[in-house]
Design a protein around this motif. Structure first.
Motif, PDB file in Angstrom:
ATOM      1  N   PRO A   1      -3.597  -5.236  -2.560  1.00  0.00           N
ATOM      2  CA  PRO A   1      -2.266  -4.891  -2.026  1.00  0.00           C
ATOM      3  C   PRO A   1      -2.353  -4.004  -0.779  1.00  0.00           C
ATOM      4  O   PRO A   1      -1.529  -4.143   0.126  1.00  0.00           O
ATOM      5  CB  PRO A   1      -1.591  -4.139  -3.176  1.00  0.00           C
ATOM      6  N   ALA A   2      -3.343  -3.120  -0.731  1.00  0.00           N
ATOM      7  CA  ALA A   2      -3.466  -2.240   0.439  1.00  0.00           C
ATOM      8  C   ALA A   2      -3.724  -3.062   1.699  1.00  0.00           C
ATOM      9  O   ALA A   2      -3.163  -2.784   2.768  1.00  0.00           O
ATOM     10  CB  ALA A   2      -4.590  -1.231   0.215  1.00  0.00           C
ATOM     11  N   ALA A   3      -4.563  -4.110   1.571  1.00  0.00           N
ATOM     12  CA  ALA A   3      -4.853  -4.978   2.721  1.00  0.00           C
ATOM     13  C   ALA A   3      -3.592  -5.718   3.162  1.00  0.00           C
ATOM     14  O   ALA A   3      -3.323  -5.858   4.364  1.00  0.00           O
ATOM     15  CB  ALA A   3      -5.950  -5.965   2.359  1.00  0.00           C
ATOM     16  N   LEU A   4      -2.807  -6.159   2.191  1.00  0.00           N
ATOM     17  CA  LEU A   4      -1.580  -6.897   2.522  1.00  0.00           C
ATOM     18  C   LEU A   4      -0.531  -5.981   3.148  1.00  0.00           C
ATOM     19  O   LEU A   4       0.189  -6.383   4.065  1.00  0.00           O
ATOM     20  CB  LEU A   4      -1.007  -7.563   1.269  1.00  0.00           C
ATOM     21  N   VAL A   5      -0.444  -4.765   2.635  1.00  0.00           N
ATOM     22  CA  VAL A   5       0.534  -3.815   3.190  1.00  0.00           C
ATOM     23  C   VAL A   5       0.207  -3.524   4.656  1.00  0.00           C
ATOM     24  O   VAL A   5       1.089  -3.481   5.520  1.00  0.00           O
ATOM     25  CB  VAL A   5       0.559  -2.499   2.354  1.00  0.00           C
ATOM     26  N   GLY A   6      -1.062  -3.358   4.950  1.00  0.00           N
ATOM     27  CA  GLY A   6      -1.461  -3.045   6.328  1.00  0.00           C
ATOM     28  C   GLY A   6      -1.377  -4.248   7.254  1.00  0.00           C
ATOM     29  O   GLY A   6      -1.219  -4.094   8.470  1.00  0.00           O
ATOM     30  N   GLY A   7      -1.485  -5.443   6.676  1.00  0.00           N
ATOM     31  CA  GLY A   7      -1.545  -6.669   7.493  1.00  0.00           C
ATOM     32  C   GLY A   7      -2.927  -7.258   7.349  1.00  0.00           C
ATOM     33  O   GLY A   7      -3.911  -6.610   7.732  1.00  0.00           O
ATOM     34  N   LEU A   8      -2.986  -8.467   6.827  1.00  0.00           N
ATOM     35  CA  LEU A   8      -4.267  -9.027   6.411  1.00  0.00           C
ATOM     36  C   LEU A   8      -5.220  -9.316   7.567  1.00  0.00           C
ATOM     37  O   LEU A   8      -6.416  -9.512   7.360  1.00  0.00           O
ATOM     38  CB  LEU A   8      -4.002 -10.310   5.602  1.00  0.00           C
ATOM     39  N   ASP A   9      -4.709  -9.344   8.796  1.00  0.00           N
ATOM     40  CA  ASP A   9      -5.625  -9.640   9.911  1.00  0.00           C
ATOM     41  C   ASP A   9      -5.856  -8.421  10.794  1.00  0.00           C
ATOM     42  O   ASP A   9      -6.270  -8.544  11.941  1.00  0.00           O
ATOM     43  CB  ASP A   9      -5.096 -10.821  10.739  1.00  0.00           C
ATOM     44  N   SER A  10      -5.626  -7.227  10.244  1.00  0.00           N
ATOM     45  CA  SER A  10      -5.774  -6.026  11.063  1.00  0.00           C
ATOM     46  C   SER A  10      -6.620  -4.968  10.357  1.00  0.00           C
ATOM     47  O   SER A  10      -6.280  -4.532   9.249  1.00  0.00           O
ATOM     48  CB  SER A  10      -4.383  -5.452  11.376  1.00  0.00           C
ATOM     49  N   LEU A  11      -7.699  -4.553  11.012  1.00  0.00           N
ATOM     50  CA  LEU A  11      -8.542  -3.504  10.438  1.00  0.00           C
ATOM     51  C   LEU A  11      -7.813  -2.158  10.426  1.00  0.00           C
ATOM     52  O   LEU A  11      -7.884  -1.410   9.454  1.00  0.00           O
ATOM     53  CB  LEU A  11      -9.841  -3.377  11.233  1.00  0.00           C
TER      54      LEU A  11
ATOM     55  N   GLY B   1      -4.678  -1.851  10.243  1.00  0.00           N
ATOM     56  CA  GLY B   1      -3.687  -2.018   9.175  1.00  0.00           C
ATOM     57  C   GLY B   1      -4.292  -1.739   7.812  1.00  0.00           C
ATOM     58  O   GLY B   1      -3.655  -1.121   6.957  1.00  0.00           O
ATOM     59  N   ALA B   2      -5.531  -2.188   7.606  1.00  0.00           N
ATOM     60  CA  ALA B   2      -6.194  -1.950   6.320  1.00  0.00           C
ATOM     61  C   ALA B   2      -6.344  -0.455   6.064  1.00  0.00           C
ATOM     62  O   ALA B   2      -6.143   0.021   4.943  1.00  0.00           O
ATOM     63  CB  ALA B   2      -7.567  -2.621   6.314  1.00  0.00           C
ATOM     64  N   LEU B   3      -6.662   0.292   7.123  1.00  0.00           N
ATOM     65  CA  LEU B   3      -6.794   1.753   6.991  1.00  0.00           C
ATOM     66  C   LEU B   3      -5.457   2.392   6.614  1.00  0.00           C
ATOM     67  O   LEU B   3      -5.371   3.165   5.665  1.00  0.00           O
ATOM     68  CB  LEU B   3      -7.269   2.350   8.315  1.00  0.00           C
ATOM     69  N   VAL B   4      -4.420   2.031   7.378  1.00  0.00           N
ATOM     70  CA  VAL B   4      -3.102   2.638   7.142  1.00  0.00           C
ATOM     71  C   VAL B   4      -2.542   2.181   5.790  1.00  0.00           C
ATOM     72  O   VAL B   4      -1.999   2.984   5.024  1.00  0.00           O
ATOM     73  CB  VAL B   4      -2.135   2.277   8.296  1.00  0.00           C
ATOM     74  N   GLY B   5      -2.703   0.881   5.493  1.00  0.00           N
ATOM     75  CA  GLY B   5      -2.236   0.353   4.207  1.00  0.00           C
ATOM     76  C   GLY B   5      -2.890   1.077   3.041  1.00  0.00           C
ATOM     77  O   GLY B   5      -2.231   1.428   2.065  1.00  0.00           O
ATOM     78  N   SER B   6      -4.186   1.315   3.150  1.00  0.00           N
ATOM     79  CA  SER B   6      -4.911   2.018   2.080  1.00  0.00           C
ATOM     80  C   SER B   6      -4.375   3.432   1.908  1.00  0.00           C
ATOM     81  O   SER B   6      -4.206   3.920   0.789  1.00  0.00           O
ATOM     82  CB  SER B   6      -6.402   2.098   2.409  1.00  0.00           C
ATOM     83  N   LEU B   7      -4.087   4.067   3.034  1.00  0.00           N
ATOM     84  CA  LEU B   7      -3.569   5.434   2.986  1.00  0.00           C
ATOM     85  C   LEU B   7      -2.178   5.469   2.351  1.00  0.00           C
ATOM     86  O   LEU B   7      -1.891   6.333   1.505  1.00  0.00           O
ATOM     87  CB  LEU B   7      -3.519   5.994   4.415  1.00  0.00           C
ATOM     88  N   VAL B   8      -1.332   4.514   2.697  1.00  0.00           N
ATOM     89  CA  VAL B   8       0.039   4.460   2.148  1.00  0.00           C
ATOM     90  C   VAL B   8      -0.016   4.229   0.642  1.00  0.00           C
ATOM     91  O   VAL B   8       0.619   4.949  -0.145  1.00  0.00           O
ATOM     92  CB  VAL B   8       0.854   3.330   2.840  1.00  0.00           C
ATOM     93  N   VAL B   9      -0.809   3.228   0.243  1.00  0.00           N
ATOM     94  CA  VAL B   9      -0.863   2.881  -1.184  1.00  0.00           C
ATOM     95  C   VAL B   9      -1.472   4.028  -1.994  1.00  0.00           C
ATOM     96  O   VAL B   9      -0.952   4.399  -3.051  1.00  0.00           O
ATOM     97  CB  VAL B   9      -1.672   1.570  -1.384  1.00  0.00           C
TER      98      VAL B   9
ATOM     99  N   ALA C   1      -9.880   1.336   1.446  1.00  0.00           N
ATOM    100  CA  ALA C   1     -10.131   0.873   2.820  1.00  0.00           C
ATOM    101  C   ALA C   1     -11.482   0.175   2.937  1.00  0.00           C
ATOM    102  O   ALA C   1     -11.604  -0.849   3.613  1.00  0.00           O
ATOM    103  CB  ALA C   1     -10.059   2.053   3.781  1.00  0.00           C
ATOM    104  N   LEU C   2     -12.489   0.736   2.253  1.00  0.00           N
ATOM    105  CA  LEU C   2     -13.817   0.124   2.331  1.00  0.00           C
ATOM    106  C   LEU C   2     -13.818  -1.265   1.676  1.00  0.00           C
ATOM    107  O   LEU C   2     -14.478  -2.191   2.149  1.00  0.00           O
ATOM    108  CB  LEU C   2     -14.846   1.043   1.645  1.00  0.00           C
ATOM    109  N   ILE C   3     -13.061  -1.387   0.590  1.00  0.00           N
ATOM    110  CA  ILE C   3     -12.972  -2.701  -0.069  1.00  0.00           C
ATOM    111  C   ILE C   3     -12.175  -3.670   0.816  1.00  0.00           C
ATOM    112  O   ILE C   3     -12.574  -4.817   1.028  1.00  0.00           O
ATOM    113  CB  ILE C   3     -12.313  -2.583  -1.468  1.00  0.00           C
ATOM    114  N   CYS C   4     -11.034  -3.176   1.334  1.00  0.00           N
ATOM    115  CA  CYS C   4     -10.134  -4.027   2.146  1.00  0.00           C
ATOM    116  C   CYS C   4     -10.832  -4.615   3.367  1.00  0.00           C
ATOM    117  O   CYS C   4     -10.497  -5.705   3.828  1.00  0.00           O
ATOM    118  CB  CYS C   4      -8.963  -3.220   2.666  1.00  0.00           C
ATOM    119  N   CYS C   5     -11.768  -3.857   3.893  1.00  0.00           N
ATOM    120  CA  CYS C   5     -12.480  -4.248   5.098  1.00  0.00           C
ATOM    121  C   CYS C   5     -12.998  -5.689   4.998  1.00  0.00           C
ATOM    122  O   CYS C   5     -12.864  -6.498   5.922  1.00  0.00           O
ATOM    123  CB  CYS C   5     -13.654  -3.284   5.212  1.00  0.00           C
TER     124      CYS C   5
END
Lengths: 385, 289
Positions: free
Chosen positions: B224-234, B236-244, B15-19
């Motif tokens: 991939p975590a950023a893409l899973v959450g949605g690249l324009d949503s913070l 999303g980045a949190l949830v994507g990171s958690l899922v991955v 999540a910190l990287i995806c940010c």
């Protein structure tokens, strides 16, 4: 136009003359890129030693010229480097200090040109073991299967209770094959293999891998991989509260790392002496490293000096003018005095281009004396296969 | 319990990287493929300041954070502002070139040896008990840093003038410019914040596991975590990171550790098949790309 061409030819003449007046060897190595810490110190140290040799009159009265090209551990670059070294620099010996993925193109080029290919610091290909490929040679410390035999032999000799052993490796073919071999070997030695963890290169956090390993409750773990994978798994295990004993391969940085980790039950097994031994050759290494201002700590340089000694011995037995065939003949019957950097001399024969005997030592950090100590002195294994 | 802790720590890293990926993409629609290198530069910044301010670890960390933020601003001022108005592809290619340049420069300046900034700071990575599980001190710092970063960013984007300007520039740059918002200032701030958060991730990973060239690869593994959450949503980045990270940790534990490298991309492929704009991404924005 004609004038320009003549001036280029005249400018190049001294370079060609110099090349012809020296033993020229060519290195393709991973000098930059993520794996460079494993290979660049070997090349730098070897080069520094050979330059030091040149300062003392060279070999057989001729200087040794080392041409180093960076392949960044990429096969395509290694192929280009090999072609350049053979066609332009007319090297009499090719060296590889890079990842195993660079071997195939370099072997192909070496075979085409009939030039010996020497692996220094790179994993020894199985073709260097008996019966050896006529053109491939290797002096690198670690040896597949032999290392596991030595490490598990140490575990068996030093176990206080029945051994429940875990294994760790990085997800690269050579490490996985070695750990699979070790798992089978452990059973024949009466040990109980309990878990095997293979981690990808690199992992952002090794704790998930260590968690599974810890849950299997091994009292020993044997790890044979690049250093990062070996030591991060160990550190994660310790942070999870595991208090067993961990034995792993002594890479170039092992001596410094033992002093950083400071864990009395963390063992490293290897074939090179440590600076802690304070041999006369170590004083020479320190002096050369200081003079050439090498970027790496002196403790990282042993493997490179071993390679330097090997090149020196091979060229010393090559009568002037050198040809690849003469160098090959010299390498096929070579005994190199390593001045104590290993447990004995390095010997190559026509059938064995690895070494006839491999010597192992084990070290650990001693919290009582606050320094690196030997846990086991040289133990020899004959290389027969 | 240990598995839950492992998931949370890994999710915090991602999540910190995806940010950084999300901040830059959300504001300027540029995908920064130099993020891994900027992350590593942040870690080397800490290594340098730790040596410079020996005996003053807090000062060293603060200096490294400030340095990372300034690097982001400089990257925008020196390179990316020229890409404003150019095609997105040109901007992405510029970030690739920047990444290659930074990688080479870092090898030249810092060499190839593994460094240990935590040791240089004079701190150790102790093991702490969390119920029946254990977490490293740096792991805990990662979780806290991620929570603080996201909390601060949500507050900044919703409650401050500059945050609202950033959102406006992201939604409609032309309209935002016509309303008097200085786009270059907003984009520079986004690059500064992205490099700061990426640099912080790099610093913490380097403190936990040492600093070496492979850090760049870890930067890409979070993508991939950023893409899973949605690249324009913070969010999303949190949830994507958690899922991955949950998929990764559970598969390591219950199936095969070898799958850990593949699993983020399997999750990503599944997401692309079902919902290409990600869990929290905006559909029409992605259609344009």
């Amino acid at each position: 136009m004609r004038k320009t061409l003549w001036s280029i030819v005249l400018a190049l003449l001294p370079i060609v003359a110099a090349a012809q007046d020296a033993y020229v060897i060519g290195v393709s190595g991973a000098m930059t890129g993520p794996v460079a810490p494993n290979y660049a110190p070997v090349v730098e140290a070897m080069k520094a030693y050979l330059e030091h040799l040149n300062g003392r009159g060279g070999v057989n009265g001729k200087p040794v010229r080392v041409v180093v090209l960076d392949d960044q551990a990429q096969p395509s670059r290694a192929a280009t480097n090999a072609k350049q070294l053979l066609a332009q620099d007319k090297v009499v010996m090719l060296l590889n200090a890079s990842l195993s993925s660079t071997y195939a193109p370099m072997i192909a080029e070496a075979k085409r040109a009939g030039v010996p290919l020497y692996f220094a610091g790179a994993v020894c290909p199985k073709e260097t073991y008996p019966p050896a490929d006529p053109l491939q040679f290797c002096s690198t410390a670690f040896g597949a299967n032999l290392d596991s035999q030595a490490a598990l032999g140490f575990v068996k000799a030093h176990a206080r209770e029945p051994v429940k052993i875990g294994f760790q490796a990085m997800a690269i073919p050579i490490a996985r094959a070695e750990i699979d071999y070790a798992e089978g070997l452990a059973k024949t030695l009466g040990m109980t293999p309990v878990e095997k963890q293979i981690s990808p290169p690199p992992a952002p956090d090794y704790t998930p891998f260590a968690t599974k390993l810890k849950e299997a409750e091994p009292n020993w773990v044997w790890s044979w991989s690049p250093w990062v994978s070996q030591v991060r798994t160990f550190e994660a295990l310790r942070r999870l509260g595991w208090n067993g004993r961990y034995i792993t391969w002594a890479h170039l940085n092992a001596e410094d790392e033992l002093a950083r980790i400071r864990d009395g039950e963390f063992y490293v097994i290897g074939t090179n002496a440590f600076m802690e031994d304070n041999l006369p050759v170590h004083a020479e290494m320190r002096a050369i490293a200081a003079r050439t201002k090498l970027d790496y700590p002196v403790s990282y340089l042993t493997e490179g000096f071993v390679a330097g000694f090997v090149v020196e011995a091979a060229l010393r037995n090559t009568a002037w003018p050198p040809t690849p065939q003469k160098v090959l003949a010299a390498m096929n019957n070579l005994k190199v005095d390593l001045k104590g950097l290993r447990g004995g001399p390095l010997e190559w024969t026509k059938d064995n281009h690895f070494r006839t005997r491999q010597y192992y030592r084990v070290w650990r950090w001693d919290p009582a004396s606050n320094r690196v100590v030997r846990a086991q002195d040289w133990q020899a294994i004959d290389v027969k296969r | 319990m240990q598995l839950a802790v492992n998931i949370v720590v890994l999710a915090s890293i991602y999540a910190l990287i995806c940010c950084g990926y999300v901040l830059i993409y959300r504001v300027s629609r540029v995908l920064s493929l130099a993020h891994g290198e900027l992350m590593m530069l942040g870690a080397y910044g800490l290594y340098a300041t730790a040596s410079l301010f020996g005996g003053h670890p807090v000062l060293a960390v603060a200096a490294a954070g400030t340095l990372a933020f300034c690097v982001g601003i400089v990257v925008y001022a020196a390179l990316m502002w020229r890409m404003t108005g150019e095609s997105v592809l040109a901007a992405v290619l510029a970030t690739i070139a920047l990444g290659i340049l930074l990688r080479g420069a870092m090898i030249l300046v810092f060499g190839t040896q593994t460094q240990y900034p935590l040791r240089d700071l004079g701190w150790s990575n102790a093991s702490l008990a969390v119920g029946s599980a254990r977490i490293s001190a740096v792991g805990l710092a990662l979780v806290l840093a991620t929570a603080l970063t996201y909390g601060a960013l949500f507050a900044f984007l919703r409650g401050t003038r500059w945050g609202i300007r950033m959102r406006a520039a992201g939604q409609n740059p032309l309209l935002a410019a016509q309303r008097g918002i200085g786009l270059h200032g907003v984009y520079a701030l986004a690059w500064g914040l992205a490099t700061f958060t990426g640099g912080m991730a790099g610093m913490l990973i380097a403190c936990d596991a040492g600093l070496e060239g492979t850090l760049v690869v870890i930067g890409l593994k979070a993508f991939p975590a950023a893409l899973v959450g949605g690249l324009d949503s913070l969010a999303g980045a949190l949830v994507g990171s958690l899922v991955v990270s949950a998929a990764e940790v559970l598969l390591i534990h219950y199936v095969d550790p070898l799958l850990s490298d593949v699993v983020p991309f399997v999750v990503l492929l599944a997401m692309l098949a079902v919902r290409p704009w990600g869990l929290f991404g905006t559909r029409e924005e992605l259609d344009r790309v």
